[in-house]
Design an enzyme around this catalytic site. Sequence first.
Site, PDB file in Angstrom:
ATOM      1  N   ASP A  28      55.306   4.957  20.930  1.00 51.86           N
ATOM      2  CA  ASP A  28      55.352   6.067  19.994  1.00 51.86           C
ATOM      3  C   ASP A  28      56.558   5.838  19.078  1.00 51.86           C
ATOM      4  OD1 ASP A  28      55.085   8.782  18.940  1.00 51.86           O
ATOM      5  OD2 ASP A  28      56.850   9.226  20.168  1.00 51.86           O
ATOM      6  N   ASP A  30      58.329   8.643  16.522  1.00 53.14           N
ATOM      7  CA  ASP A  30      59.276   9.771  16.429  1.00 53.14           C
ATOM      8  C   ASP A  30      59.660  10.270  17.821  1.00 53.14           C
ATOM      9  OD1 ASP A  30      57.542   9.698  13.920  1.00 53.14           O
ATOM     10  OD2 ASP A  30      59.092  11.130  13.321  1.00 53.14           O
ATOM     11  N   ASP A 206      57.263  10.456  23.984  1.00 55.86           N
ATOM     12  CA  ASP A 206      58.176  11.570  24.279  1.00 55.86           C
ATOM     13  C   ASP A 206      57.544  12.951  24.222  1.00 55.86           C
ATOM     14  OD1 ASP A 206      57.962  11.391  21.336  1.00 55.86           O
ATOM     15  OD2 ASP A 206      59.407  13.038  21.403  1.00 55.86           O
TER      16      ASP A 206
HETATM   17 MG   LIG Z   1      57.020  11.275  19.489  1.00 50.54          MG
END
Ligand SMILES: [Mg+2]
Length: 266
Positions: A28, A30, A206
């Site tokens: 991922d 961001d 995240d």
């Molecule tokens: Mg993310």
Amino acid sequence: MTTASQDNSTATPPPVNLDDGKYAFFFDVDGTLAEIQSEPDAVTIPSQVRDNLKLLADHCNSAVALVSGRPIVQLDKLAAPLVLPAAGVHGAELRDVAGNLHRVQLAEGVASALQVKLETAMEEMPGTLLETKGMAFALHYRQAPQFEKQVLALAESAVAEFPELTLQPGKCVVEIKPHGIDKGAAITAFMQHAPFNGRTPVFVGDDLTDEKGFHAVNGLQGISVKVGEGASAAHYHLDQVTDVHDWIAKISLQLQQDKTGKEFTL
Ligand SMILES: [Mg+2]
């Protein structure tokens, strides 16, 4: 190994052996490779991290992909000069290692009708931000958290009106995207083709949007790594973005020091 029902905060990630080309890496962006910023446009991936990703990609026969809610055009800007296989808009856009692009399209008229509806409503909520991604929309409220409920209600009403769409909540954002599109499906699609097939997937993410990716990777006996706090299906954990950077740097250093690769700990 911990499971989804346990606290993953103390899970010790396993050693990974790089010398046999066994692993495929999915990241991922961001909140994983890049620190989250108040404005999505302000996000960057540090140059050293990009350099290290290139070393990793070269070592893994390009089995290193970005898997993000951002469109691929944005991912390319963030990763430049690196061009990686990528799943953009949660997998509504897929670009394979050869550069072939597969893109999900909404029925004609749906995107424009939805855009008008969302724009009109969000103009009444100062500080919110509508991000248009072609076949998906992101309704940001990081700068205007007082509108969280209204933004969620707006997104729910949009999905009720257009049943081919579904919601994807995230950090200070709710996204509207086509049904059946998620990071788990994207990773599964990559894993069916070279150079990913036959390897063990490693996925680092995240946010809520990464959970389906964790499930998919767990189902493939891979290594799922959650960054930051919060319950997760991921088996392993890193505290923050800088820990992801350190981990990638550690791999990179090892690849430079010992071309044969050795086991290291995440
Ligand atoms: Mg993310």
